[in-house]
Scaffold this motif. Sequence first.
Motif, mmCIF file in Angstrom:
data_model
loop_
_atom_site.group_PDB
_atom_site.id
_atom_site.type_symbol
_atom_site.label_atom_id
_atom_site.label_comp_id
_atom_site.label_asym_id
_atom_site.label_seq_id
_atom_site.Cartn_x
_atom_site.Cartn_y
_atom_site.Cartn_z
ATOM 1 N N PRO A 228 0.916 -1.166 -0.067
ATOM 2 C CA PRO A 228 -0.109 -0.021 -0.039
ATOM 3 C C PRO A 228 0.832 1.155 0.199
ATOM 4 O O PRO A 228 1.955 0.994 0.516
ATOM 5 C CB PRO A 228 -0.669 -0.150 1.157
ATOM 6 N N LEU A 229 0.410 2.181 -0.772
ATOM 7 C CA LEU A 229 1.013 3.737 -0.645
ATOM 8 C C LEU A 229 0.215 4.268 0.402
ATOM 9 O O LEU A 229 -0.802 4.892 -0.218
ATOM 10 C CB LEU A 229 0.980 4.150 -2.014
ATOM 11 N N ASP A 230 0.785 4.862 1.382
ATOM 12 C CA ASP A 230 0.051 5.586 2.592
ATOM 13 C C ASP A 230 1.114 6.643 2.986
ATOM 14 O O ASP A 230 2.032 6.287 3.561
ATOM 15 C CB ASP A 230 -0.556 4.829 3.557
ATOM 16 N N ALA B 201 1.354 6.431 6.996
ATOM 17 C CA ALA B 201 2.014 5.034 7.613
ATOM 18 C C ALA B 201 2.882 4.535 6.278
ATOM 19 O O ALA B 201 2.397 3.450 5.972
ATOM 20 C CB ALA B 201 0.725 4.197 8.212
ATOM 21 N N PRO B 202 3.893 4.916 5.845
ATOM 22 C CA PRO B 202 4.494 4.618 4.837
ATOM 23 C C PRO B 202 5.416 3.588 5.147
ATOM 24 O O PRO B 202 5.914 3.043 6.400
ATOM 25 C CB PRO B 202 5.619 5.521 4.208
ATOM 26 N N LEU B 203 5.758 2.318 4.429
ATOM 27 C CA LEU B 203 6.397 1.036 4.632
ATOM 28 C C LEU B 203 7.936 1.612 4.393
ATOM 29 O O LEU B 203 8.210 2.305 3.612
ATOM 30 C CB LEU B 203 6.190 0.140 3.619
ATOM 31 N N MET B 204 8.848 0.953 5.190
ATOM 32 C CA MET B 204 10.175 1.382 5.149
ATOM 33 C C MET B 204 10.905 0.421 4.538
ATOM 34 O O MET B 204 10.599 -1.146 4.416
ATOM 35 C CB MET B 204 10.803 1.191 6.649
ATOM 36 N N LEU B 205 11.906 0.618 3.437
ATOM 37 C CA LEU B 205 12.691 -0.242 2.541
ATOM 38 C C LEU B 205 13.941 0.173 2.793
ATOM 39 O O LEU B 205 14.293 1.303 3.215
ATOM 40 C CB LEU B 205 12.077 0.112 1.029
ATOM 41 N N THR B 206 14.764 -0.759 2.799
ATOM 42 C CA THR B 206 16.292 -0.517 2.895
ATOM 43 C C THR B 206 16.926 -1.281 1.725
ATOM 44 O O THR B 206 16.755 -2.248 0.989
ATOM 45 C CB THR B 206 16.723 -1.030 4.139
ATOM 46 N N GLU B 207 18.568 -0.914 1.674
ATOM 47 C CA GLU B 207 19.350 -1.576 0.607
ATOM 48 C C GLU B 207 19.604 -3.011 1.207
ATOM 49 O O GLU B 207 19.308 -3.323 2.228
ATOM 50 C CB GLU B 207 20.762 -0.781 0.571
ATOM 51 N N ARG B 208 20.525 -3.523 0.398
ATOM 52 C CA ARG B 208 20.651 -5.257 0.978
ATOM 53 C C ARG B 208 21.572 -5.206 2.430
ATOM 54 O O ARG B 208 21.472 -5.863 3.271
ATOM 55 C CB ARG B 208 21.507 -5.761 0.117
ATOM 56 N N LEU C 67 8.075 4.071 1.467
ATOM 57 C CA LEU C 67 7.280 4.007 0.231
ATOM 58 C C LEU C 67 6.063 4.723 0.506
ATOM 59 O O LEU C 67 5.220 4.164 0.819
ATOM 60 C CB LEU C 67 7.119 2.571 -0.221
ATOM 61 N N SER C 68 5.971 6.096 0.118
ATOM 62 C CA SER C 68 5.001 7.048 0.326
ATOM 63 C C SER C 68 4.051 7.284 -0.704
ATOM 64 O O SER C 68 3.042 7.753 -0.611
ATOM 65 C CB SER C 68 5.528 8.331 1.141
ATOM 66 N N GLY C 69 4.744 7.161 -1.843
ATOM 67 C CA GLY C 69 3.787 7.310 -2.989
ATOM 68 C C GLY C 69 3.968 8.913 -3.582
ATOM 69 O O GLY C 69 3.648 9.290 -4.324
ATOM 70 N N ASN C 70 4.887 9.779 -2.667
ATOM 71 C CA ASN C 70 5.357 10.980 -3.037
ATOM 72 C C ASN C 70 3.778 11.762 -3.183
ATOM 73 O O ASN C 70 3.326 12.602 -3.562
ATOM 74 C CB ASN C 70 6.021 11.176 -4.245
#
Length: 191
Positions: A123-125, A128-135, A188-191
């Motif tokens: 979801p794009l919110d 409450a954005p989802l967190m993503l990271t590098e390897r 991951l907010s969708g800007n």
Amino acid sequence: MRGLRAGRNRPEGACPNPQLMERPTQPGPVQPDLLPPPDGRMIKPVRAGRKIPRPNPTTLPAQQADLFALPLPPLPRSRFMPDEIRLSIVPSPEKLPANGQDAFLYMVVSQDTAQDLMATGLPLDRRAPLMLTERSGIPPWLAKTADTTMGYGEARPVVLRLKRALVAQALEPDPDHTAEFATVCYLLSGN
């Protein structure tokens, strides 16, 4: 006469201007009770046989575009579907090399959340954005998750990965987790 102009009252029934009462008769169908224009011009009578110019039926006037026939603008995106971003589960995250960048971004979630995200997508919110990271951010994230869930008997966390280029327009930098994990993190907010 001088007294009348000085503001004295006129006798009742007296005409304010005797010239207005005396009109010359005009030929044609004129209503006798209408007064002539004050500046003395004569009004031309309207002829019954005169035609009103009409627009040429062969040339149509320019019409406004039908606003309901135009296509609607696209709705704002609310989620990324799993197949669209190549969302997959990393079977053994410990075996991934910790250094270097690749074409993927990663997230650490519980098994229930992972199953839900694999079924419905990300979801794009903005709230409450989802967190993503590098390897290179996976080991610190797993360590933090292990510290916070110790003693609760939860199942082992799951690492999901997705293609970075397919979500690049919806990412924004996350400076708080970047400092905490010592690697670049995104929201991951969708800007």
